[in-house]
Motif scaffolding. Sequence first.
Motif, PDB file in Angstrom:
ATOM      1  N   LEU A  43     -12.911  10.871   5.544  1.00 11.87           N
ATOM      2  CA  LEU A  43     -12.036  10.099   6.696  1.00 11.87           C
ATOM      3  C   LEU A  43     -13.326   9.454   7.065  1.00 11.87           C
ATOM      4  N   ASP A  44     -13.023   8.010   8.118  1.00 12.98           N
ATOM      5  CA  ASP A  44     -14.001   6.786   8.597  1.00 12.98           C
ATOM      6  C   ASP A  44     -13.790   8.204   9.699  1.00 12.98           C
ATOM      7  N   ARG A  45     -12.302   8.825  10.544  1.00 21.64           N
ATOM      8  CA  ARG A  45     -13.143   8.938  12.146  1.00 21.64           C
ATOM      9  C   ARG A  45     -13.891   9.872  12.173  1.00 21.64           C
ATOM     10  N   TYR A  46     -14.174  10.480  11.224  1.00 23.90           N
ATOM     11  CA  TYR A  46     -15.691  11.910  11.034  1.00 23.90           C
ATOM     12  C   TYR A  46     -16.393  11.379   9.995  1.00 23.90           C
ATOM     13  N   TYR A  65      -8.734  13.010  -1.606  1.00 23.41           N
ATOM     14  CA  TYR A  65      -7.773  13.331  -0.181  1.00 23.41           C
ATOM     15  C   TYR A  65      -6.855  13.972   0.363  1.00 23.41           C
ATOM     16  N   ILE A  67      -6.363  16.049   3.802  1.00 19.12           N
ATOM     17  CA  ILE A  67      -6.315  16.334   5.437  1.00 19.12           C
ATOM     18  C   ILE A  67      -4.701  16.028   5.862  1.00 19.12           C
TER      19      ILE A  67
ATOM     20  N   LEU D  68      -0.822  12.199   4.847  1.00 17.32           N
ATOM     21  CA  LEU D  68      -2.143  12.095   4.727  1.00 17.32           C
ATOM     22  C   LEU D  68      -2.629  11.486   5.849  1.00 17.32           C
ATOM     23  N   GLU D  69      -3.712  12.222   6.224  1.00 27.55           N
ATOM     24  CA  GLU D  69      -4.929  11.054   7.621  1.00 27.55           C
ATOM     25  C   GLU D  69      -5.608  10.275   5.885  1.00 27.55           C
ATOM     26  N   THR D  75      -3.557   7.259   0.422  1.00 28.86           N
ATOM     27  CA  THR D  75      -2.879   8.231   1.114  1.00 28.86           C
ATOM     28  C   THR D  75      -1.345   8.358   1.210  1.00 28.86           C
ATOM     29  N   LYS D  78       0.260   9.874  -1.521  1.00 30.34           N
ATOM     30  CA  LYS D  78       0.448  11.516  -1.304  1.00 30.34           C
ATOM     31  C   LYS D  78       1.017  11.903  -1.058  1.00 30.34           C
ATOM     32  N   ASP D 257      -5.206   1.826  10.659  1.00 30.00           N
ATOM     33  CA  ASP D 257      -6.702   2.090  10.802  1.00 30.00           C
ATOM     34  C   ASP D 257      -7.412   0.853  11.872  1.00 30.00           C
TER      35      ASP D 257
END
Lengths: 385, 385, 385, 385
Positions: A43-46, A65, A67, D68-69, D75, D78, D257
């Motif tokens: 993920l981008d934000r992590y 993926y 989360i 999903l994030e 996502t 999913k 995003d």
Amino acid sequence: MPRKVCVVVTARPSYSRVRSVLAAIQEHPDLELQLVVAASALLDRYGNAHKVIEAEGFPIDRRVYMILEGENLVTSAKSTGLGVAELATVFDNLGPTMVVTIADRFETMATAIAASYQHIPLVHIQGGEVTGSIDEKVRHAVTKLADIHFVATEKSAERVIRMGERSDRVFITGCPSLDVASSALERPPTDLANVIESVGGVGPDLDLDRGYMVVMQHPVTTEHTGSQRQIEETLVAVTESEIPTLWFWPNVDAGSDGTSRGIRAFRERHGPGNIHFVKNVPPDEFLRLVYDSRLIVGNSSVGVRECSFMGVPAVNIGTRQSGRERGQNVVDVDYERTAIAKAIDEQANKGRLESDLLYGDGNAGPRVAELLATAPLSVDKRLTY
Amino acid sequence: MPRKVCVVVTARPSYSRVRSVLAAIQEHPDLELQLVVAASALLDRYGNAHKVIEAEGFPIDRRVYMILEGENLVTSAKSTGLGVAELATVFDNLGPTMVVTIADRFETMATAIAASYQHIPLVHIQGGEVTGSIDEKVRHAVTKLADIHFVATEKSAERVIRMGERSDRVFITGCPSLDVASSALERPPTDLANVIESVGGVGPDLDLDRGYMVVMQHPVTTEHTGSQRQIEETLVAVTESEIPTLWFWPNVDAGSDGTSRGIRAFRERHGPGNIHFVKNVPPDEFLRLVYDSRLIVGNSSVGVRECSFMGVPAVNIGTRQSGRERGQNVVDVDYERTAIAKAIDEQANKGRLESDLLYGDGNAGPRVAELLATAPLSVDKRLTY
Amino acid sequence: MPRKVCVVVTARPSYSRVRSVLAAIQEHPDLELQLVVAASALLDRYGNAHKVIEAEGFPIDRRVYMILEGENLVTSAKSTGLGVAELATVFDNLGPTMVVTIADRFETMATAIAASYQHIPLVHIQGGEVTGSIDEKVRHAVTKLADIHFVATEKSAERVIRMGERSDRVFITGCPSLDVASSALERPPTDLANVIESVGGVGPDLDLDRGYMVVMQHPVTTEHTGSQRQIEETLVAVTESEIPTLWFWPNVDAGSDGTSRGIRAFRERHGPGNIHFVKNVPPDEFLRLVYDSRLIVGNSSVGVRECSFMGVPAVNIGTRQSGRERGQNVVDVDYERTAIAKAIDEQANKGRLESDLLYGDGNAGPRVAELLATAPLSVDKRLTY
Amino acid sequence: MPRKVCVVVTARPSYSRVRSVLAAIQEHPDLELQLVVAASALLDRYGNAHKVIEAEGFPIDRRVYMILEGENLVTSAKSTGLGVAELATVFDNLGPTMVVTIADRFETMATAIAASYQHIPLVHIQGGEVTGSIDEKVRHAVTKLADIHFVATEKSAERVIRMGERSDRVFITGCPSLDVASSALERPPTDLANVIESVGGVGPDLDLDRGYMVVMQHPVTTEHTGSQRQIEETLVAVTESEIPTLWFWPNVDAGSDGTSRGIRAFRERHGPGNIHFVKNVPPDEFLRLVYDSRLIVGNSSVGVRECSFMGVPAVNIGTRQSGRERGQNVVDVDYERTAIAKAIDEQANKGRLESDLLYGDGNAGPRVAELLATAPLSVDKRLTY
């Protein structure tokens, strides 16, 4: 025929932790690396760990993926469930000889179940530690699903064995994260004039010549409703210290919304002049930054683990690391601005301390790889008592 | 305000095991029952437990299909993953005060994760036992996720505590399955002339007047490729004994396809004249049938647990119950027709034995309910060492 | 650079249908085949299509278990959902240029969503047909998600275009299943003396010298509660005809439990002397068996489609093929034993009929492959009106 | 017995759209409302629609996290898959007479599949429109799964029928979102002195006395890599117009995003003095704000639909609404700052226009409810040609 070792990396900090293991597996003639990158590591934000991983020479075999949005307790559970279902398919398709899972993040349970239920020998790195919170439950549950245990300290080995694991399946390898710390010490010193530019992020340009501190504070999942308040205590203490500060963004967990929100709100209102917020830097650069700093503040295990090895003073806040063994470099405080400020003050002027080998000697990667190549493999086990 | 106790039943045998607990929760003034029925408990070919449950007066709050077809190790993992995701939603919507999970079937991990990750106190019934196979891993991993432990025996309590659980969270309640056994003893004796008709199933009509035996043999998941061969050894020995036999169909597990296939193939080829195959009967009727039998054969825990209490001789085959404490009623043999035949012969003529209270006194249900109503609730725990 | 064509096969009959397409893709210099085998194509009780596929020279890139147990409407939906989640990961990892989905089984929607949502051009084989039941909804919904349409007949092409698809994206290729039929005609005639042995299965050994019939009857999902009764009507009519019969087991669908149960119950009770039950044979062998038979009975599309091309008389029962175009070889009847018996009688003595090219000329595979290699690719579309 | 109408709300804007329908169902004597809130409607960063929904008097029967994030195309797929699996369980447990799904967001497909596969009559609100992008595919695929169609305009009805739906299952009800617009007109005029305070959000306090504009721009999924650049064009044009602006945050979609990042980056760099950013306000308050504004800018359907009814000038940017019927109030421009600026200038001074009933008369809710109570219910359908 080489053993196929499937390592599942689900987060940026987990990657840092096993980077030396990945390298040692790649180099070992009797091992073949299968790398799965999943969860917040995508993920981008992590911090887009997957991009770092590839850039550092580790080809990714599968991306998953898993989360769910919401960052609450329900979604932690659901993300884990989705991860089990998908990783089961991944393992079924990759056919690994063994699967490696790291530490105790909630989603590591997905790796543990998908492997152990398929009778693939499961290797757990960093069991036997004590921290409280949901991590504690996850860590020991993974221990009970795992067949081989690579632990950091003697005390951890003793605990894993007391939990009923066979002592000949428990190996004290030291924590591989210290390998990164060890190699970070060999990097050239941080270029203070250009740090801010090179790490990116947001916030004021800082003059780091008189030294700086590093902050990293994660939400604590069993206390997640309070994470916004908790982070504010630290923000206030750090702002008032006036020490130039590199503040690293927390990783994904129930409650990090609170932490993130706390940080955002504080920045909006106070625009702290001495804090620069950073999302991510490569692990060794990060550790070199920590090594060259005056102190580290927050609740990251880096303060307890790597900084004990590197001799960097640490202010450890709150309960997240409680129960974890610590060296002389750590001062513990509660979520309380005055106490935090006082501890920062105390630690900021100690200078570099002596190295403590409590968590390892910086050579865990090759040790782990050799054991992966030679350890007896089995999946049927029972309590030793 | 009553505590809302959410019990998740995932299989027919688990239901039998907690039926007295469900009844005691329903009757307790300080408890409210939330009943979730999931997994193989919803499936026709495992006896439609959900229909039995409703017929016996327990309204079902949620039904969750979660078992994938394939009955192999991959699908066991995936089913569990799907279960985690869905049960997380269920708990989020039902808002229970606590969640109860039973024993050690693979899919019970779904209940354990969904509850513990949401910080809902998790109660585990029947931890601390030793059996080997994947059940062993599942059972102890659930122990490490659970907050309150209701165990059957002193030895189990000791093991749970040695694994690092707080002794004041471990309660020896006896196994609730003995409550059913206890009430089964109060039922009128089995009507031998009409058994075959009343249990349904397939196979010849049998004359049970000179006594009969009961067989129940589940696949063993760590040995699942051999399950077809294993079942054949038993089929041959039972056929040759010529004792009229009620053979109960196995429950869902990786490998039960092998077991089922073995049974089907044997029936096609040999049409054994003394075996009648039965899918399901209500638990107390089943236990009364066992009580009135000459012996039980197979690898069901009923032979070890209920039959020790009821004084019924048992031939226990293979590894599935190994490690489980046992009374005088059990003879252990390997998957080998001659040994099985010899043990059947030996046990068939012993008659009723004395009752052994090793696994409980038949009064666990009310004891568990009272503890559910009064036990201190918490979710943060750490190893005691 | 060759186009990577990802074909998702979810069932044994779908594989038969696209086998010639798979072969033509493999041989085409500008195409690279990515083969995903999923759903009932992986399951033992639906004939282990994945083993056939590999044995016939198609390496499998990914296997995805996705069918939930229960065979009811709830599990059909859930299986599809799980399939979407997992196939999304598969496509993300395989990076295909385009994805091919086949016909209208419930789980094909999973392929369609996973591809179209990722903006991967979706190719649909066999849209535009009319059959009623949930297949009808699935088929046309897939059409609305697809970017390229390969249809069997002119009438189908017209329907797809009337639904708002661009006419330059609709290609009449004929149905690839006829390619198998076409090559089946080139096989040596079925060896009547050894058929029973070579197809396996259960039931009496039959003397096929005076000819035989083939039966294949699937449950109808919108009528699934009645599937047991429906199958019994056919079982009675077939038994009474006394014609030696090869009866092929139905594929997975809500309700097939009813169908399977109906067959099992009938066999237990009546042990029909002229029916041999078969689980699976390779598609071309199957079609040769059909070609050499006196007639086909049931509700399989083979009766309408392949048998029209091969000139084999067919008795089509019930609603499953209603709306599908048909040639002269078909007699339609209701689920009613007398009507079925009468139609069997009528069709059994007609002998081989003339070939009808309604559904294709037996050369669809290469035609489809060439179009896959050259068709313009786009994912943004809108209604043409 | 009242019909149980299960409405699944997956996003804030969908709620706005059906609020009058929910109210009318609640009030109808022959209907019972079952309300499921899922997906982004549960998420904090999309405005916590679930809290608004409860506050406005609609009790929520089930909550389902499913997003999903990652906010990318993988996502989206999913999330939809997970939604199918979970909503199938929800419908199985709630047992609705019919299920209502709204419009064309990617995750609405989850509702459509879960209902139609279970043979629950599916009602689709707002089919038959033309917009391009993945929404277009989703919308028409849902039409093909749905049994009853409530459309907004005559043109939409015509399209649904041309796609092969029975004309007696297609009802022109008008778009229920206009009901909110209609009731918004009856609210007291926006209190210009206190708007900023009452809507919350971030950015400068603005003086709205000389009028203001509203901006709402969503990412366009088929162009998602460009969403950051696209939003910047609008940001520049709006900043330069110097008109006080209320900018509403976009909803969840692949690419948001980029949009969010674009907005954040622009704010960091330019701190636009005339833009106040708002996350969410109740729908009727929002529409009153729009009604009282000088113009609306962006690509929301509100500009085309509600503003045509309310007579508010709109600048519609880019492709998102292309194909949608529009009234005299709309000026279309490309993602290009000069063109946007020019259109803003032109529209800002037109004042309130005449109302256009193209999309409805503000009375759709009761009309829909009455049809839900009386429409014939069936699930088997076929193409009409």
